[in-house]
Design a protein around this motif. Structure first.
Motif, PDB file in Angstrom:
ATOM      1  N   ARG A  48       0.914  -1.564   0.384  1.00 37.74           N
ATOM      2  CA  ARG A  48       0.306   0.043  -0.043  1.00 37.74           C
ATOM      3  C   ARG A  48       0.821   1.598   0.306  1.00 37.74           C
ATOM      4  O   ARG A  48       1.867   1.404   0.051  1.00 37.74           O
ATOM      5  N   GLN A 259      -3.293  -7.985   4.555  1.00 36.54           N
ATOM      6  CA  GLN A 259      -4.368  -7.442   4.299  1.00 36.54           C
ATOM      7  C   GLN A 259      -4.858  -6.248   5.272  1.00 36.54           C
ATOM      8  O   GLN A 259      -4.660  -5.093   5.312  1.00 36.54           O
ATOM      9  N   HIS A 273      -0.093   4.959   5.131  1.00 41.09           N
ATOM     10  CA  HIS A 273      -0.520   4.478   3.654  1.00 41.09           C
ATOM     11  C   HIS A 273      -0.473   5.706   2.875  1.00 41.09           C
ATOM     12  O   HIS A 273      -1.806   5.923   1.795  1.00 41.09           O
TER      13      HIS A 273
END
Length: 340
Positions: A48, A259, A273
């Motif tokens: 990410r 994730q 992120h």
């Protein structure tokens, strides 16, 4: 001793069947860390942020042929530091570890980098020899934390440039459930944003008001007053993590674990992120026990990542003229409580 019979500790290696090794460049302002699963491990990855630097991650996609990874490399040096992967691959081949072909074994090694060229401006980046050294130092004991390995050049809070940052580092944490599900993490903490206490929001490490200041600016609040970000390199940041479990999971399930593990970043890093971070999480299964619902493992993965991030900054030492969190926080009892 079987590989899952590890001496008690509360870091990644307590998962079992894993060795971790660090190596640093001369001067100690960059380095690399290797995670070596004994016999390889099923793996997934989730990337990410807008500025990743990785190697070998495509092979971890669930639809691709290779079903195991034999080494994971976390390294400083930006793109130059990926040379450390070659040393890890050489070490594994010399020890007969890899994907079997009719022409011999081919080790599957994945890696990711942080950008530490600013703090390490006078030193060489990690190379193949450093990767080889980290493999030779790898062991099953407690993971060394702080300004070690890939955490040597890590820094936190770059809204006003490197001069106002705080020293980052490498941290590790481990949990085991009453049913024997083990989950651990190693995290290299080098974000654009601030590291905060997930349970109170207090800034533990981050952008300071000035190069000589011991006061934190508050990156999120300062960003809210701006329309454009200036005064920093777009590649100065990135958090890298490896989470591992003893539960038997597939590549697809481990991708989901990776994730969910990013939730740990979001709890402990504000903001995370961003477009100038390259946050990357690897997830490994050592397959030492039966499968567990992937959502349970993912929840635990987020928890150990969160804890490892806090440990990383509270274990860091001053480097490159930058203070560490322990230089800026004046409540020793609270610090020790957070490290636990």
């Amino acid at each position: 001793m079987a590989c899952n019979e590890t001496p008690f500790n509360d870091t990644l290696t307590a998962v079992g069947c894993l060795r971790v090794g660090h190596a640093e460049v001369v001067g100690g302002t960059s380095g690399c860390t290797v995670i070596l699963p004994e016999g390889g491990a099923v793996a997934g990855v989730d990337i990410r942020g807008g500025a990743p630097g990785t190697c070998g991650t495509e092979s971890l996609h669930p639809v691709h042929l290779v079903d195991r990874v034999h080494g994971v490399v976390l390294t400083g040096g930006s793109a130059f530091g990926l040379a450390a992967v070659d040393g890890v691959r050489r070490y594994l081949k010399e020890h007969g570890v890899g994907f079997a072909t009719e022409y011999g074994v081919v080790p599957t090694v994945a890696g990711a980098v942080i950008f530490d060229l600013g703090i390490n401006k006078d030193g060489a980046p990690p190379n193949a020899e450093l990767g080889l050294e980290a493999c030779r130092k790898a062991h099953r004991g407690p993971v060394l934390q702080g300004s070690v390995g890939a955490g040597c050049g890590a820094t936190v809070g770059k809204l006003q440039g490197l001069a106002c940052a705080t020293k980052g580092g490498l941290g590790s944490f481990f949990l085991e459930t009453p049913r024997g599900v083990r989950v651990g993490a190693v995290v290299v903490v080098n974000p654009f944003g601030d590291v905060v206490d997930p349970h109170g929001g207090r800034i533990l490490a981050g952008c300071r008001e000035g190069p000589d200041s011991h006061q934190f600016l508050g990156t999120a609040q300062a960003m809210a007053r701006q329309e454009r970000l200036r005064g920093f390199s777009a590649a100065d940041n990135t958090v890298l993590a490896v989470v591992a479990t003893n539960a038997r999971l597939t590549k697809t399930e481990l991708t989901k674990v990776a994730q969910m593990a990013h939730d740990g970043l979001a709890r402990a890093i504000v903001p995370c992120h961003t477009q100038v971070d390259g946050d990357t999480v690897f997830a490994l299964s050592t397959e030492e026990r039966d499968s567990v619902d992937v959502s349970i493992v993912g929840m635990l993965a987020a928890q150990v990542v969160e804890k490892a991030i806090v440990r990383a900054v509270l274990s860091a030492q001053p480097r490159g003229g930058l203070p560490a969190a322990r230089d800026l926080l004046h409540d020793p009892s609270a610090i020790e409580h957070l490290v636990q």
